[in-house]
Design an enzyme around this catalytic site. Structure first.
Site, PDB file in Angstrom:
ATOM      1  N   ASN A 283      -0.113  20.111   4.937  1.00  0.00           N
ATOM      2  CA  ASN A 283      -0.566  19.858   6.304  1.00  0.00           C
ATOM      3  C   ASN A 283       0.187  20.790   7.245  1.00  0.00           C
ATOM      4  O   ASN A 283       1.360  20.582   7.535  1.00  0.00           O
ATOM      5  CB  ASN A 283      -0.313  18.389   6.678  1.00  0.00           C
ATOM      6  CG  ASN A 283      -0.723  18.076   8.100  1.00  0.00           C
ATOM      7  OD1 ASN A 283      -1.445  18.842   8.737  1.00  0.00           O
ATOM      8  ND2 ASN A 283      -0.274  16.944   8.613  1.00  0.00           N
TER       9      ASN A 283
ATOM     10  N   LYS B  97      -0.302  21.309  10.399  1.00  0.00           N
ATOM     11  CA  LYS B  97      -0.205  20.803  11.770  1.00  0.00           C
ATOM     12  C   LYS B  97      -0.562  21.925  12.765  1.00  0.00           C
ATOM     13  O   LYS B  97      -1.402  22.767  12.450  1.00  0.00           O
ATOM     14  CB  LYS B  97       1.164  20.185  12.006  1.00  0.00           C
ATOM     15  CG  LYS B  97       1.495  19.117  10.940  1.00  0.00           C
ATOM     16  CD  LYS B  97       2.747  18.353  11.206  1.00  0.00           C
ATOM     17  CE  LYS B  97       2.982  17.344  10.085  1.00  0.00           C
ATOM     18  NZ  LYS B  97       4.167  16.498  10.330  1.00  0.00           N
TER      19      LYS B  97
ATOM     20  N   HIS C  46      -3.271   9.927  10.003  1.00  0.00           N
ATOM     21  CA  HIS C  46      -1.921  10.486   9.927  1.00  0.00           C
ATOM     22  C   HIS C  46      -1.058   9.844  11.005  1.00  0.00           C
ATOM     23  O   HIS C  46      -1.519   9.539  12.101  1.00  0.00           O
ATOM     24  CB  HIS C  46      -1.959  12.004  10.103  1.00  0.00           C
ATOM     25  CG  HIS C  46      -0.651  12.670   9.827  1.00  0.00           C
ATOM     26  ND1 HIS C  46       0.365  12.705  10.748  1.00  0.00           N
ATOM     27  CD2 HIS C  46      -0.185  13.313   8.722  1.00  0.00           C
ATOM     28  CE1 HIS C  46       1.404  13.338  10.234  1.00  0.00           C
ATOM     29  NE2 HIS C  46       1.100  13.725   9.003  1.00  0.00           N
TER      30      HIS C  46
ATOM     31  N   GLU D  23       1.039  10.885  13.075  1.00  0.00           N
ATOM     32  CA  GLU D  23       1.064  11.536  14.384  1.00  0.00           C
ATOM     33  C   GLU D  23      -0.207  11.240  15.169  1.00  0.00           C
ATOM     34  O   GLU D  23      -0.178  11.173  16.413  1.00  0.00           O
ATOM     35  CB  GLU D  23       1.271  13.039  14.208  1.00  0.00           C
ATOM     36  CG  GLU D  23       2.690  13.356  13.716  1.00  0.00           C
ATOM     37  CD  GLU D  23       2.845  14.724  13.098  1.00  0.00           C
ATOM     38  OE1 GLU D  23       3.967  15.036  12.675  1.00  0.00           O
ATOM     39  OE2 GLU D  23       1.842  15.472  13.019  1.00  0.00           O
TER      40      GLU D  23
ATOM     41  N   GLU E  54       3.232   7.644   3.958  1.00  0.00           N
ATOM     42  CA  GLU E  54       4.118   8.529   4.702  1.00  0.00           C
ATOM     43  C   GLU E  54       4.922   7.705   5.708  1.00  0.00           C
ATOM     44  O   GLU E  54       4.458   7.432   6.809  1.00  0.00           O
ATOM     45  CB  GLU E  54       3.315   9.615   5.413  1.00  0.00           C
ATOM     46  CG  GLU E  54       2.032   9.139   6.089  1.00  0.00           C
ATOM     47  CD  GLU E  54       1.552  10.078   7.180  1.00  0.00           C
ATOM     48  OE1 GLU E  54       1.796  11.278   7.085  1.00  0.00           O
ATOM     49  OE2 GLU E  54       0.952   9.584   8.149  1.00  0.00           O
TER      50      GLU E  54
ATOM     51  N   GLY F 179       9.265  14.900   9.408  1.00  0.00           N
ATOM     52  CA  GLY F 179       9.837  15.895  10.295  1.00  0.00           C
ATOM     53  C   GLY F 179      11.267  15.616  10.708  1.00  0.00           C
ATOM     54  O   GLY F 179      11.803  16.278  11.586  1.00  0.00           O
TER      55      GLY F 179
ATOM     56  N   SER G  66       8.973  14.515   4.610  1.00  0.00           N
ATOM     57  CA  SER G  66      10.038  15.495   4.343  1.00  0.00           C
ATOM     58  C   SER G  66      10.152  15.818   2.854  1.00  0.00           C
ATOM     59  O   SER G  66      11.253  15.965   2.316  1.00  0.00           O
ATOM     60  CB  SER G  66      11.381  14.993   4.887  1.00  0.00           C
ATOM     61  OG  SER G  66      11.338  14.878   6.296  1.00  0.00           O
TER      62      SER G  66
END
Length: 250
Positions: free
Chosen positions: A9, A11, A93, A95, A165, A171, A210
């Protein structure tokens, strides 16, 4: 036997030059021991699609809209993404959930929209640090999963992929230990098993949070972890390839 799969991904990262170089470097290593797909920003779909056309690597979308068309400025429908060469679509996701306030119901609609156009949806699930510290991980993940499952038949849901996740590990440089990740994967697989044995046996469940070249092999050694949804490390070709190769060491 579930074949491992690794997804990158990207991003909101990259330029035409860096994207072209990254794809070329990944392709140049040849066959990898897992299914592989990458999710570039949508403006690079044509560029990436042309580069991977003769390779075993596939392409996915980072997001889709569940509506077919209309006055939704800036949104991209599942059909548009499919026509741009994507085989996969990430839905839910963390985010998207946290920054753009997507609800479980909206995520379920996106999952179905991807299926309707013949793409494979990748359902992302995960808890915040506060939810983990409060002991709510299982409740949060179960609710996110069940909201989607209850809108579909077993056959429909079985066409997708699940990715766990933990939000606190995305991140941040933090990652769940293999044992901790496996525990949550086991909960997810148990819920799938309760829905239908075939789901528990055949659904691929990825870990995202991560993941890097150093910790991948340890994660993949766990029986219920079938691959990875990779963020930052997917932007470095040698790291991404090393993660893919780690699926073949167990």
């Amino acid at each position: 036997m579930r074949k491992p799969i690794v997804a990158g991904n990207w991003k909101m990262n990259g330029s035409r030059e860096s994207v072209s170089e990254l794809v070329s470097e990944i392709i140049s290593v040849g066959t990898l021991p897992c299914d592989v797909f990458i999710c570039p920003p949508s403006v690079f779909f044509d560029l990436v699609g042309s580069q991977i056309a003769d390779s075993p690597m596939d392409m996915g979308a980072q997001n889709i809209d569940w509506r077919e068309s209309g006055a939704y400025t800036g949104e991209i429908s599942a059909a548009m993404v499919k026509q741009s060469g994507c085989r996969y679509a990430l839905v839910g996701h963390s985010e998207r959930r946290t920054l753009f306030h997507e609800t479980d119901v909206e995520v379920a609609k996106k999952f179905k929209a991807a299926l309707d156009v013949g793409m494979t949806p990748v359902l992302c699930l995960g808890e915040t640090l506060q939810q983990r510290q409060s002991g709510d991980t299982e409740e949060v993940v179960s609710s996110q999963l069940k909201t989607v499952m209850q809108t579909l038949s077993v056959a429909e849901f079985g066409q997708g992929i699940v990715a766990y996740e933990p939000i606190w590990a995305i991140g941040t440089g933090e990652t769940a230990t293999p044992a901790l990740a496996s525990e949550v994967h086991g909960v997810i697989r148990g819920l799938l098993q309760d829905q239908a044995p075939v789901l528990g046996d055949e659904m691929r469940i990825l870990y995202g949070g991560s993941v890097n070249a150093s910790n991948a092999a340890g994660l993949f050694a766990e029986a219920d972890i079938d691959g990875a949804l990779v963020g930052g490390a997917s932007l470095i070709s040698e790291d991404f390839v090393a993660i893919c190769r780690a699926t073949g060491t167990n």
